[in-house]
Design a protein around this motif. Structure first.
Motif, short mmCIF file in Angstrom:
data_model
loop_
_atom_site.label_atom_id
_atom_site.label_comp_id
_atom_site.label_asym_id
_atom_site.label_seq_id
_atom_site.Cartn_x
_atom_site.Cartn_y
_atom_site.Cartn_z
N ARG A 120 29.61 23.50 28.10
CA ARG A 120 28.70 24.56 28.52
C ARG A 120 29.50 25.74 29.05
O ARG A 120 30.35 25.59 29.92
N ASP A 159 27.38 25.02 24.18
CA ASP A 159 26.16 25.65 24.69
C ASP A 159 26.58 26.89 25.45
O ASP A 159 27.09 26.81 26.57
N ILE A 197 25.58 30.24 27.29
CA ILE A 197 24.45 30.86 27.98
C ILE A 197 24.83 32.30 28.31
O ILE A 197 25.68 32.55 29.16
N LEU A 235 24.91 28.48 38.38
CA LEU A 235 24.89 28.03 36.98
C LEU A 235 26.30 27.74 36.49
O LEU A 235 26.53 26.75 35.78
N GLY A 259 27.68 24.54 38.11
CA GLY A 259 26.69 23.47 38.08
C GLY A 259 27.17 22.17 37.48
O GLY A 259 28.33 22.02 37.09
N ARG A 260 26.22 21.29 37.36
CA ARG A 260 26.51 19.89 37.02
C ARG A 260 27.18 19.74 35.66
O ARG A 260 27.05 20.58 34.79
N GLY A 261 27.86 18.60 35.51
CA GLY A 261 28.44 18.25 34.22
C GLY A 261 29.93 18.49 34.15
O GLY A 261 30.43 19.54 34.54
N GLY A 308 30.92 21.54 32.06
CA GLY A 308 30.51 22.85 32.54
C GLY A 308 31.65 23.50 33.31
O GLY A 308 32.82 23.19 33.11
N VAL A 357 16.70 27.44 31.06
CA VAL A 357 18.05 27.18 31.57
C VAL A 357 18.02 26.87 33.07
O VAL A 357 18.65 25.91 33.54
N ASP A 391 16.39 23.38 33.46
CA ASP A 391 17.13 22.23 32.94
C ASP A 391 18.54 22.11 33.51
O ASP A 391 19.04 21.00 33.72
N GLU A 392 19.20 23.25 33.74
CA GLU A 392 20.59 23.20 34.19
C GLU A 392 20.74 23.19 35.70
O GLU A 392 21.69 22.62 36.24
#
Length: 428
Positions: free
Chosen positions: A19, A42, A44, A95, A98-100, A103, A389, A392-393
């Protein structure tokens, strides 16, 4: 049983799961994001409320939608945030960090917001990968056309008798910088995968052009040989190549890089004996590339006479039997003529329905991975994915989204798209 289509998709989209938050405009950084999106990331795209300034750049569709913007932002998601407000910048920072595990990556061509700087973001997420495009190495501003002017190329471009500098229509340094950004980002992300460490990556547009001038030997030539290059029209520097006009108004570009190419070219035009006699008269060995370039003008005039006596079709037929490098000159309208036959037959192209534009043939990724390549996907409308976004994010629920709308941090649902339609003369 594995669906072959799913396997092909995985092959052509190896960055699936990554991401990237993109805060950018114009060519280089959007190209970086699109290149990675076409490989499955992904991406954004963050824009100010109403859309970024480059959303109206020419060429335009009949609706007023920018074909330029749509072409450079295919396959991304887009959110609309008031970046002039601290709350908006903090939302984007959330954002980014953020998580992941995949990312924590941001690409930008501006460092004016402290909340979105490497120092601030890495304090919140130590493994952040922060990619920034600048104009100059010192952080100063520059664009492709000013960088062209600063690095010598326009003084060598154009016909021999041109009185002033000739900039290239192709924003070569923007395009190269965008790909450097993508390569650098992937290198930094690999470093993070191996070490867990984040990285701060910088690419300066001026450095990209200066590196090209150095890598091609032009700077060393000026330093070591004191060479003052001059314009040479469409001659290819250092080898034999130039354009030729045909009897019916056609024109071809021909390049003979090797001695084999050179012999094939003169054999195809029936001038082998003439060029052999010329070689003896000049004491020149045309098997040597330097000699072919040194005598390019007299050799070119010999060939010009032949091409001027033959039609384009006759010249093409003669050249097809050789290993010479050649192509007729085509306009953009030539490329899309005959119901887009050339585009339709290219594996790179696919028919895409772009909102505000309609159906047209567009390129996917030029990268072919195990025989598969990613097809084009439509570019997003202004703010198309804002709530999706953020929900979900960042896990924002309806009350939190309503509060952001109330405070003007994000627009009302479809607000940006309504504004975009109004700007382009569409009916909402």
């Amino acid at each position: 049983m594995t669906d072959p289509a799913d396997t092909a998709t995985r092959r052509s989209r190896p960055l699936h799961g990554m991401r990237i938050v993109e805060i950018s405009s114009y060519v280089a950084s959007p190209l970086c994001g699109m290149t990675l999106a076409q490989l499955g990331a992904d991406v954004i795209r963050v824009e100010p409320v109403g859309g970024a300034a480059d959303r109206t750049r020419w060429p335009l569709a009949e609706s007023g939608t920018s074909l330029y913007w749509s072409g450079l932002n295919k396959g991304k998601r887009a959110i609309e945030v008031d970046l002039s407000a601290e709350a908006g910048r903090l939302l984007v920072a959330d954002l980014i960090v953020g998580r992941g595990d995949r990312g924590g990556i941001v690409v930008s061509n501006s460092d004016r917001f402290p909340e979105l700087s490497f120092e601030t973001l890495s304090a919140r997420r130590p493994d952040v990968v922060h990619v920034l495009l600048t104009g100059g190495r010192d952080g100063g501003t520059a664009v492709d056309y000013t960088v062209q002017a600063a690095t010598g190329f326009p003084l060598l471009t154009g016909p021999e008798n041109a009185a002033g500098p000739v900039n290239s229509l192709v924003p070569a340094w923007d395009l190269a910088a965008g790909l450097y950004l993508a390569v650098g980002l992937l290198a930094a992300e690999r470093h993070r995968l191996l070490t867990g460490e984040g990285q701060r990556l910088r690419v300066a547009l001026e450095d990209v052009a200066l590196a090209a001038a150095g890598n091609l030997g032009y700077l060393a030539d000026a330093q070591l040989n004191g060479t003052s290059r001059e314009r040479d029209g469409n001659h290819v520097y250092g080898t034999f190549g130039r354009d030729f006009a045909t009897a019916d108004g056609g024109r071809l570009m021909i390049v003979a890089l090797t001695a084999r190419h050179f012999r094939d070219l003169f054999a195809a035009t029936g001038l082998t004996e003439v060029v052999s006699a010329l070689s003896g008269a000049l004491g020149a060995d045309f098997d040597e590339e330097a000699e072919r370039y040194r005598h390019r003008k007299v050799l070119g005039e010999l060939l010009a006479g032949w091409f001027e006596a033959h039609t384009l079709a006759e010249a093409e037929e003669a050249l097809r039997a050789t290993r010479v490098l050649w192509s007729p000159y085509r306009s953009f309208t030539d490329l899309v003529a005959d119901d887009a036959r050339l585009l339709r037959d290219s594996p790179l192209m696919a028919e895409m329905d772009q909102p505000g534009v309609g159906k047209h043939w567009a390129p996917g990724s030029p990268l072919v991975l195990d025989g598969e390549q990613s097809p084009p996907a439509a570019a997003p409308m202004v703010g198309e994915h804002t709530e999706e976004v953020l929900r979900d994010e960042l896990g924002l629920a309806a009350p939190a989204l309503a509060k952001l709308r109330e405070n003007g941090v994000i627009p009302p649902p479809d607000g940006g798209r309504i504004l975009q339609k109004a700007r382009s003369g569409e009916q909402s």
